[in-house]
Design an enzyme around this catalytic site. Structure first.
Site, short mmCIF file in Angstrom:
data_model
loop_
_atom_site.label_atom_id
_atom_site.label_comp_id
_atom_site.label_asym_id
_atom_site.label_seq_id
_atom_site.Cartn_x
_atom_site.Cartn_y
_atom_site.Cartn_z
N GLU A 34 10.05 -6.93 3.47
CA GLU A 34 10.78 -5.67 3.51
C GLU A 34 10.94 -5.33 5.00
O GLU A 34 9.94 -5.25 5.72
CB GLU A 34 9.94 -4.59 2.81
CG GLU A 34 10.70 -3.34 2.53
CD GLU A 34 9.85 -2.32 1.78
OE1 GLU A 34 10.26 -1.16 1.75
OE2 GLU A 34 8.78 -2.69 1.24
N ARG A 259 -4.21 -11.88 -1.62
CA ARG A 259 -3.82 -11.35 -0.32
C ARG A 259 -4.91 -11.65 0.70
O ARG A 259 -6.08 -11.74 0.34
CB ARG A 259 -3.70 -9.83 -0.41
CG ARG A 259 -2.35 -9.32 -0.71
CD ARG A 259 -2.41 -7.82 -0.83
NE ARG A 259 -1.70 -7.16 0.27
CZ ARG A 259 -0.39 -7.01 0.30
NH1 ARG A 259 0.37 -7.49 -0.66
NH2 ARG A 259 0.18 -6.40 1.32
N LYS A 269 1.84 -2.20 7.02
CA LYS A 269 2.85 -1.81 8.01
C LYS A 269 2.85 -0.30 8.23
O LYS A 269 3.04 0.17 9.34
CB LYS A 269 4.23 -2.28 7.55
CG LYS A 269 4.43 -3.77 7.77
CD LYS A 269 5.77 -4.23 7.22
CE LYS A 269 5.70 -4.44 5.73
NZ LYS A 269 6.90 -5.07 5.17
P1 ATP Z 1 2.52 -4.22 3.88
O1 ATP Z 1 1.56 -3.42 3.08
O2 ATP Z 1 1.91 -4.82 5.08
O3 ATP Z 1 3.76 -3.47 4.17
P2 ATP Z 1 4.00 -5.67 1.92
O4 ATP Z 1 3.52 -6.55 0.84
O5 ATP Z 1 4.61 -4.38 1.51
O6 ATP Z 1 2.85 -5.47 2.96
P3 ATP Z 1 6.36 -7.17 2.46
O7 ATP Z 1 7.25 -7.12 3.64
O8 ATP Z 1 6.88 -6.68 1.17
O9 ATP Z 1 5.03 -6.40 2.85
O10 ATP Z 1 5.76 -8.63 2.29
C1 ATP Z 1 6.49 -9.82 2.25
C2 ATP Z 1 5.65 -10.87 1.58
O11 ATP Z 1 4.40 -11.04 2.27
C3 ATP Z 1 5.31 -10.48 0.15
O12 ATP Z 1 5.51 -11.62 -0.66
C4 ATP Z 1 3.86 -10.10 0.21
O13 ATP Z 1 3.21 -10.40 -0.99
C5 ATP Z 1 3.32 -10.95 1.37
N1 ATP Z 1 2.18 -10.31 2.00
C6 ATP Z 1 2.14 -9.11 2.62
N2 ATP Z 1 0.90 -8.84 3.05
C7 ATP Z 1 0.12 -9.90 2.72
C8 ATP Z 1 -1.27 -10.22 2.89
N3 ATP Z 1 -2.11 -9.39 3.51
N4 ATP Z 1 -1.71 -11.41 2.42
C9 ATP Z 1 -0.86 -12.25 1.80
N5 ATP Z 1 0.43 -12.02 1.61
C10 ATP Z 1 0.94 -10.85 2.05
MG MG Z 2 6.37 -4.45 0.20
#
Ligand code: ATP
Ligand code: MG
Length: 553
Positions: A34, A259, A269
């Protein structure tokens, strides 16, 4: 080596067998960030899994910006995400997409579901919906679910046309009000949101929910395996329901992995952004941040991050890894590959009384004793040098083997010197140390083979440059600052950055590029700061100290 394959690759292997789901197909994955922030070390794990799986099977991985949400998207983030993925050595070829590219298609599939009696327009407020969701013993209720198809079609078209306020209506999938999985109790798949979208402008005032949008995006791109983190596990039945009930040929399979969490930092983020806004750190690329650009600026290498991800493995259970393990992986890489250099962080003068003034010589010093191909460099030497102030004690403590009156030390790669005393200012502070050198010990080896306990580093006072040194420590004082019942900002480490000015470094370091990493002898691994370092003001970041507090199992 089949036995070392992770569980995702084992599943794929089975699916590639003659009767398998993807037999004869190219393995196709996607990475769907995202664009509302920069990638962090948790994303590096997802990248390794998404791109890494495609690479392992000679397949393809798409890069897709998940921008179904009309708020907070920015080209800055999109470009930074691309840069970070390339830095880690992955590539999406020409397959770069935006989820918003499929808004028209998603709308058509929603209409298809309504026509099939599988979706309906609901007029409950979010609060009413919440009240009627039932519990594990009681099914949900939904007063609009038997609304005639024609009426839902008409209302959905008018939702799209902007006739209704935000929250007035939703489109819900008609699945199962009795399901033990609450995600299946007629979930909302479209909501009204009168906000412009950064790519589609004012075209839409209804936006699809992630659970509806994501399977459609995957199916339209021909994704075979939609690999995502564990929080989506209970959404998988809905994912399957969507791909099975709309007219798409491709039926991707969602597989979830754990994760990555890491101690002494936060990986959300939203929380990282809050620290920037509060001025706790200077930006997304602050070297203390767990972002990929922060780690890069700090001195981390792509190899260290690959090794970290690989050694952590791919599991089904979330875990929190010690930050020290990330540092261990960096040290391992830099110990083998970083050039050595001498830098004196807290300098004090060392004067060699019996060395002719005006005389200069040079020593040929290996750039990396572990790697002959790294070559040698010339290190200048003259009568006045700088050494670390802590390498001299007028009155030695117990077991202190460095410079004190009467004691001998080795000046790394140069000569053996014997301490003769020191000069002090009127306050009694030591301002220079005096010694005499043993001219027969050139290169640092005494001619008679006598034992010298300590070797210290130095730079030539007549031929060195000034530098600012930034020493970093943990960003948080506690292992898990983002546990639910506390405010992570209360645990910021006030000493996470120590700035030292007036350090003296070898002249060869004046030309250091940020991508060059160095082992400063006896002090740690460093790189030039990519933002603040320049020819007139050198700045070095300590990537990691030399000492290893982490012991691998
Ligand atoms: P954040 O909480 O940091 O914003 P998010 O999952 O909302 O994390 P995205 O940009 O949607 O962030 O993530 C893109 C991809 O990275 C998704 O497939 C998500 O599952 C993966 N991802 C994000 N954080 C982690 C993590 N800590 N460990 C493994 N995979 C992750
Ligand atoms: Mg997300």
């Amino acid at each position: 080596m089949a036995e070392s394959k992770n569980f995702i690759h084992q599943i794929i292997d089975e699916e590639l067998l003659p009767e398998g789901r993807v037999n004869g197909k190219t393995i196709h994955t996607r990475f769907p960030p995202e664009p509302n922030g920069y990638l962090h070390i948790g994303h590096a794990k997802a990248l390794e899994i998404d791109f890494g799986t495609a690479e392992a099977y000679n397949g393809m991985c798409n890069l897709r910006m998940d921008d179904t949400n009309p708020t907070k998207e920015d080209v800055e983030f999109v470009e930074a995400i691309m840069e970070d993925i390339h830095w880690l050595g992955h590539d999406w070829g020409d397959r770069f997409f935006y989820a918003s590219d499929y808004f028209d298609k998603m709308y058509e599939y929603a209409v298809e579901l309504i026509r099939k009696g599988l979706a309906y327009v609901c007029e409950l407020t979010p609060e009413q919906m919440h009240e009627m969701r039932g519990d594990t013993q009681t099914p949900a209720t939904s007063p609009f679910r038997d609304r005639p198809v024609e009426e839902s079609l008409d209302l959905f078209a008018r939702m799209k046309a902007g006739e209704f306020e935000d929250g007035a209506m939703t489109l819900r999938a008609r699945i199962d009000l009795t399901s033990g999985n609450f995600n299946m109790r007629d979930p909302v798949i479209y909501r009204i949101n009168h906000l412009p979208h950064h790519r589609t402008g004012n075209k839409w005032c209804i936006y699809p929910m992630y659970d509806f949008a994501h399977p459609i995006e995957d199916a339209l791109e021909g994704i075979t395996h939609s690999l995502c983190s564990l929080e989506f596990e209970s959404h998988r039945p809905l994912y399957d329901w969507v791909v099975n009930n709309i007219s798409v040929e491709c039926k991707p399979r969602q597989i979830e992995f754990a994760r990555l969490g890491i101690t002494h930092t936060v990986l959300s983020k939203r929380k990282l952004r809050a620290m920037i806004e509060a001025g706790t750190v200077t930006g997304w690329d602050d070297p203390r941040m767990p972002t990929l650009c922060g780690l890069r600026r700090r001195g981390y290498t792509p190899e260290s991050i690959h090794n970290f991800s690989e050694k952590n493995g791919v599991a089904k259970v979330n875990s929190v890894v010690d930050f020290a393990f990330l540092e261990y992986c960096l040290r391992e890489d830099l110990n083998a590959n970083a050039k050595r250099a001498m830098a004196v962080i807290h300098p004090i003068k060392l004067i060699i009384d019996n060395y002719p003034s005006g005389k200069r010589e040079e020593f040929d010093v290996e750039n990396n004793p572990q790697d002959e191909s790294a070559g040698t460099r010339k290190v200048p030497f003259s009568r006045e040098l700088y050494i670390e102030s802590e390498d001299f004690m007028e009155v030695p403590a117990q077991k202190y083997f460095r410079l004190y009156p009467g004691n001998e030390v080795r000046l790394k790669s140069a000569y053996i010197v014997k301490c003769k005393g020191c000069d002090k200012d009127s306050d009694g502070n030591v301002i220079a140390v005096h010694c005499e050198y043993d001219a027969s010990s050139r290169g640092g080896n005494p001619a008679d083979g006598r034992k010298i306990k300590s070797t210290i580093h130095w730079v030539d006072a007549n031929d060195c440059v000034d530098a600012e040194i930034r020493l970093y420590d943990r960003l948080f004082t506690t292992e898990q600052p983002d546990l639910a019942d506390c405010n992570y900002l209360d645990f910021i480490n006030p000493d996470s950055l120590t700035v030292v000015t007036g350090a003296k470094v070898e002249r060869s370091l004046a030309k250091a590029a940020p991508s060059d990493r160095f082992q400063f002898l006896r002090t740690g691994y460093f790189c030039a700061d990519s933002k603040d370092s320049g020819p007139n003001h050198l700045v070095f970041n300590r990537a990691v100290s030399l000492k290893d507090s982490y012991k691998p199992q």
